[in-house]
Design a protein around this motif. Structure first.
Motif, PDB file in Angstrom:
ATOM      1  N   PHE A  88       0.835  -1.208   0.000  1.00 38.46           N
ATOM      2  CA  PHE A  88       0.000   0.000   0.000  1.00 38.46           C
ATOM      3  C   PHE A  88       0.869   1.257   0.000  1.00 38.46           C
ATOM      4  O   PHE A  88       0.633   2.192  -0.784  1.00 38.46           O
ATOM      5  N   CYS A  89       1.875   1.291   0.861  1.00 37.91           N
ATOM      6  CA  CYS A  89       2.713   2.493   0.972  1.00 37.91           C
ATOM      7  C   CYS A  89       3.580   2.697  -0.276  1.00 37.91           C
ATOM      8  O   CYS A  89       3.801   3.842  -0.698  1.00 37.91           O
ATOM      9  N   ALA A  90       4.062   1.609  -0.871  1.00 40.53           N
ATOM     10  CA  ALA A  90       4.900   1.748  -2.073  1.00 40.53           C
ATOM     11  C   ALA A  90       4.086   2.346  -3.220  1.00 40.53           C
ATOM     12  O   ALA A  90       4.525   3.303  -3.873  1.00 40.53           O
ATOM     13  N   LEU A  91       2.895   1.794  -3.455  1.00 42.76           N
ATOM     14  CA  LEU A  91       2.071   2.317  -4.546  1.00 42.76           C
ATOM     15  C   LEU A  91       1.638   3.759  -4.264  1.00 42.76           C
ATOM     16  O   LEU A  91       1.661   4.619  -5.153  1.00 42.76           O
ATOM     17  N   GLY A  92       1.246   4.022  -3.016  1.00 45.15           N
ATOM     18  CA  GLY A  92       0.797   5.373  -2.671  1.00 45.15           C
ATOM     19  C   GLY A  92       1.905   6.403  -2.772  1.00 45.15           C
ATOM     20  O   GLY A  92       1.694   7.506  -3.306  1.00 45.15           O
ATOM     21  N   SER A  93       3.096   6.077  -2.277  1.00 45.23           N
ATOM     22  CA  SER A  93       4.195   7.048  -2.318  1.00 45.23           C
ATOM     23  C   SER A  93       4.673   7.284  -3.753  1.00 45.23           C
ATOM     24  O   SER A  93       5.039   8.416  -4.098  1.00 45.23           O
ATOM     25  N   LEU A  94       4.668   6.241  -4.586  1.00 42.77           N
ATOM     26  CA  LEU A  94       5.060   6.431  -5.985  1.00 42.77           C
ATOM     27  C   LEU A  94       4.072   7.344  -6.710  1.00 42.77           C
ATOM     28  O   LEU A  94       4.471   8.255  -7.448  1.00 42.77           O
ATOM     29  N   ALA A  95       2.775   7.098  -6.508  1.00 42.73           N
ATOM     30  CA  ALA A  95       1.768   7.937  -7.169  1.00 42.73           C
ATOM     31  C   ALA A  95       1.840   9.376  -6.659  1.00 42.73           C
ATOM     32  O   ALA A  95       1.826  10.333  -7.454  1.00 42.73           O
ATOM     33  N   LEU A  96       1.954   9.546  -5.346  1.00 42.85           N
ATOM     34  CA  LEU A  96       2.035  10.906  -4.788  1.00 42.85           C
ATOM     35  C   LEU A  96       3.307  11.608  -5.244  1.00 42.85           C
ATOM     36  O   LEU A  96       3.273  12.794  -5.624  1.00 42.85           O
ATOM     37  N   GLY A  97       4.419  10.900  -5.236  1.00 42.83           N
ATOM     38  CA  GLY A  97       5.679  11.507  -5.666  1.00 42.83           C
ATOM     39  C   GLY A  97       5.648  11.943  -7.109  1.00 42.83           C
ATOM     40  O   GLY A  97       6.158  13.015  -7.461  1.00 42.83           O
ATOM     41  N   LEU A  98       5.038  11.131  -7.979  1.00 43.62           N
ATOM     42  CA  LEU A  98       4.961  11.501  -9.396  1.00 43.62           C
ATOM     43  C   LEU A  98       4.103  12.744  -9.600  1.00 43.62           C
ATOM     44  O   LEU A  98       4.470  13.659 -10.363  1.00 43.62           O
ATOM     45  N   VAL A  99       2.972  12.815  -8.919  1.00 45.23           N
ATOM     46  CA  VAL A  99       2.095  13.989  -9.051  1.00 45.23           C
ATOM     47  C   VAL A  99       2.798  15.254  -8.562  1.00 45.23           C
ATOM     48  O   VAL A  99       2.775  16.302  -9.224  1.00 45.23           O
ATOM     49  N   VAL A 100       3.460  15.156  -7.421  1.00 49.01           N
ATOM     50  CA  VAL A 100       4.161  16.324  -6.868  1.00 49.01           C
ATOM     51  C   VAL A 100       5.308  16.749  -7.784  1.00 49.01           C
ATOM     52  O   VAL A 100       5.543  17.959  -7.993  1.00 49.01           O
ATOM     53  N   ALA A 101       6.026  15.770  -8.343  1.00 45.84           N
ATOM     54  CA  ALA A 101       7.134  16.108  -9.249  1.00 45.84           C
ATOM     55  C   ALA A 101       6.625  16.848 -10.480  1.00 45.84           C
ATOM     56  O   ALA A 101       7.241  17.826 -10.933  1.00 45.84           O
ATOM     57  N   ILE A 162       3.071   9.939   2.850  1.00 48.60           N
ATOM     58  CA  ILE A 162       3.354  11.359   2.642  1.00 48.60           C
ATOM     59  C   ILE A 162       4.829  11.684   2.936  1.00 48.60           C
ATOM     60  O   ILE A 162       5.385  12.619   2.351  1.00 48.60           O
ATOM     61  N   THR A 163       5.465  10.930   3.815  1.00 42.99           N
ATOM     62  CA  THR A 163       6.888  11.178   4.067  1.00 42.99           C
ATOM     63  C   THR A 163       7.747  10.693   2.906  1.00 42.99           C
ATOM     64  O   THR A 163       8.591  11.438   2.386  1.00 42.99           O
ATOM     65  N   TYR A 164       7.524   9.454   2.491  1.00 42.04           N
ATOM     66  CA  TYR A 164       8.329   8.926   1.388  1.00 42.04           C
ATOM     67  C   TYR A 164       7.936   9.555   0.054  1.00 42.04           C
ATOM     68  O   TYR A 164       8.736   9.615  -0.875  1.00 42.04           O
ATOM     69  N   GLY A 165       6.689  10.036  -0.060  1.00 40.56           N
ATOM     70  CA  GLY A 165       6.292  10.721  -1.287  1.00 40.56           C
ATOM     71  C   GLY A 165       7.136  11.953  -1.539  1.00 40.56           C
ATOM     72  O   GLY A 165       7.423  12.297  -2.696  1.00 40.56           O
ATOM     73  N   ALA A 166       7.568  12.642  -0.480  1.00 40.02           N
ATOM     74  CA  ALA A 166       8.409  13.828  -0.646  1.00 40.02           C
ATOM     75  C   ALA A 166       9.770  13.449  -1.221  1.00 40.02           C
ATOM     76  O   ALA A 166      10.299  14.144  -2.111  1.00 40.02           O
ATOM     77  N   MET A 198       4.449  14.876 -21.930  1.00 40.03           N
ATOM     78  CA  MET A 198       4.908  14.275 -20.678  1.00 40.03           C
ATOM     79  C   MET A 198       4.703  12.762 -20.685  1.00 40.03           C
ATOM     80  O   MET A 198       5.566  12.002 -20.230  1.00 40.03           O
ATOM     81  N   ARG A 199       3.559  12.331 -21.205  1.00 38.03           N
ATOM     82  CA  ARG A 199       3.222  10.902 -21.155  1.00 38.03           C
ATOM     83  C   ARG A 199       4.044  10.068 -22.129  1.00 38.03           C
ATOM     84  O   ARG A 199       4.503   8.976 -21.773  1.00 38.03           O
ATOM     85  N   HIS A 200       4.246  10.582 -23.337  1.00 40.78           N
ATOM     86  CA  HIS A 200       4.877   9.746 -24.373  1.00 40.78           C
ATOM     87  C   HIS A 200       6.371  10.014 -24.544  1.00 40.78           C
ATOM     88  O   HIS A 200       7.079   9.175 -25.109  1.00 40.78           O
ATOM     89  N   VAL A 201       6.877  11.172 -24.104  1.00 37.60           N
ATOM     90  CA  VAL A 201       8.281  11.516 -24.361  1.00 37.60           C
ATOM     91  C   VAL A 201       9.083  11.632 -23.057  1.00 37.60           C
ATOM     92  O   VAL A 201      10.133  11.007 -22.908  1.00 37.60           O
ATOM     93  N   VAL A 202       8.576  12.427 -22.122  1.00 37.28           N
ATOM     94  CA  VAL A 202       9.381  12.764 -20.949  1.00 37.28           C
ATOM     95  C   VAL A 202       9.355  11.657 -19.891  1.00 37.28           C
ATOM     96  O   VAL A 202      10.409  11.167 -19.459  1.00 37.28           O
ATOM     97  N   LEU A 203       8.153  11.277 -19.460  1.00 37.08           N
ATOM     98  CA  LEU A 203       8.064  10.337 -18.330  1.00 37.08           C
ATOM     99  C   LEU A 203       8.707   8.976 -18.607  1.00 37.08           C
ATOM    100  O   LEU A 203       9.358   8.420 -17.713  1.00 37.08           O
ATOM    101  N   PRO A 204       8.531   8.384 -19.804  1.00 36.51           N
ATOM    102  CA  PRO A 204       9.209   7.093 -20.022  1.00 36.51           C
ATOM    103  C   PRO A 204      10.722   7.175 -19.833  1.00 36.51           C
ATOM    104  O   PRO A 204      11.330   6.281 -19.230  1.00 36.51           O
ATOM    105  N   GLN A 205      11.346   8.244 -20.345  1.00 44.21           N
ATOM    106  CA  GLN A 205      12.790   8.392 -20.168  1.00 44.21           C
ATOM    107  C   GLN A 205      13.145   8.694 -18.714  1.00 44.21           C
ATOM    108  O   GLN A 205      14.132   8.173 -18.170  1.00 44.21           O
ATOM    109  N   ALA A 206      12.341   9.559 -18.087  1.00 40.52           N
ATOM    110  CA  ALA A 206      12.627   9.942 -16.697  1.00 40.52           C
ATOM    111  C   ALA A 206      12.550   8.744 -15.768  1.00 40.52           C
ATOM    112  O   ALA A 206      13.433   8.542 -14.923  1.00 40.52           O
TER     113      ALA A 206
END
Length: 288
Positions: A88-101, A162-166, A198-206
């Protein structure tokens, strides 16, 4: 009629054969030296620990096999809770981190409030100790006595997210900003919108570039999941604490620690494999 197969006709020269044999001998020699030096170091460490005056007392207190067998079922049951919280925390922190980034990389004055919010979030929760965030969420939020307040276990998971998302947001941001601006300009010139770019060019490479540090953060999260025991849920650490209180022996903590290490080994191995693969790919791209 087919022509001669060039690959089958290739015969390495004498010099190349000698080079291959030399590399093979060097590899075997390195493995043998590494094995002998590791065995010597391990032998010295074991002899120092076993030969210490208080070893018998430490062995009875921390390495009692009888206590370990009795505590293992309860610790394993608690470990299953840790695994579920980790997912739960891994999926949540990854999703939150991506949105914040993505919020931090938005350009234009109209997006200033979002950038300021994302920046404040990353600054605040990267500096705040995890244990304090955990206490605030698991003891402070229930103290508000609001309707529909989640359980302590869920609140503890949210504190980890929220801590690991940062931290993960900064990793994602580094990956996004590592993509050369010319690629974004080229995508926009082809008619792609900003979200499509962002979806097709930037995020896959990032994501590919920051995979090793992301996996490293997941390894750290796997260990910190055990901190939810401070709020009361009976996970592996809490089960070990209860068993220790009943037996006056610290061996259950060793059992929990060993189980955590075994759980982390596959993820650590994947992290190392991804790191090596990424380094080889970058070396190959740099050689072009």
């Amino acid at each position: 009629m087919s022509g001669p197969d060039v690959r089958d006709a290739h015969v390495p020269s004498v010099l190349e054969t000698e080079r291959i044999a030399f590399r093979r001998r060097q590899g075997v020699r390195s493995v043998l030296i590494g094995a002998v030096s590791t065995a010597l170091l391990g032998g010295v460490l074991v002899s120092v620990v076993i030969g210490s005056p208080g070893w018998d007392r430490v062995r009875e207190t921390f390495f009692d096999l009888g206590v370990a067998r009795e505590a293992l079922p309860a610790v394993l049951t608690g470990l299953w809770l840790n695994v579920r919280v980790l997912v739960f925390c891994a999926l949540g922190s990854l999703a939150l981190g991506l949105v914040v980034a993505i919020m931090r990389t938005l350009r234009g004055p109209v997006f200033f409030p979002l950038r300021a919010l994302a920046t404040s979030y990353t600054y605040g929760f990267r500096g705040a100790p995890l244990i304090i965030v955990l206490y605030l969420m698991t003891f402070g939020v229930p103290g508000l006595r609001l309707e529909g307040t989640p359980s302590v276990l869920v609140l503890g998971g949210i504190a980890l997210v929220i801590t690991y998302g940062a931290y993960i947001a900064e990793v994602f941001r580094a990956g996004i900003e590592s993509v050369h601006p010319s690629q974004i300009a080229a995508a926009r010139s082809l008619g792609l919108t900003y979200p499509q770019t962002m979806r097709h060019v930037v995020l896959p490479q990032a994501v590919r570039r920051v995979s090793p540090p992301l996996l490293n953060d997941m390894v750290a999260l796997q260990k910190d999941v055990g901190l939810i025991s401070l709020a009361g849920p009976i996970d592996a650490i809490r089960a070990a604490q209860i068993a220790t209180a009943q037996t006056y022996n610290f061996t259950p903590y060793i059992v929990a620690g060993v189980l955590f290490v075994l759980m982390a080994i596959p993820l650590v191995a994947v992290t190392d494999w991804v790191t090596v693969r990424s380094a080889r790919r970058q070396s190959a791209e740099g050689g072009r």
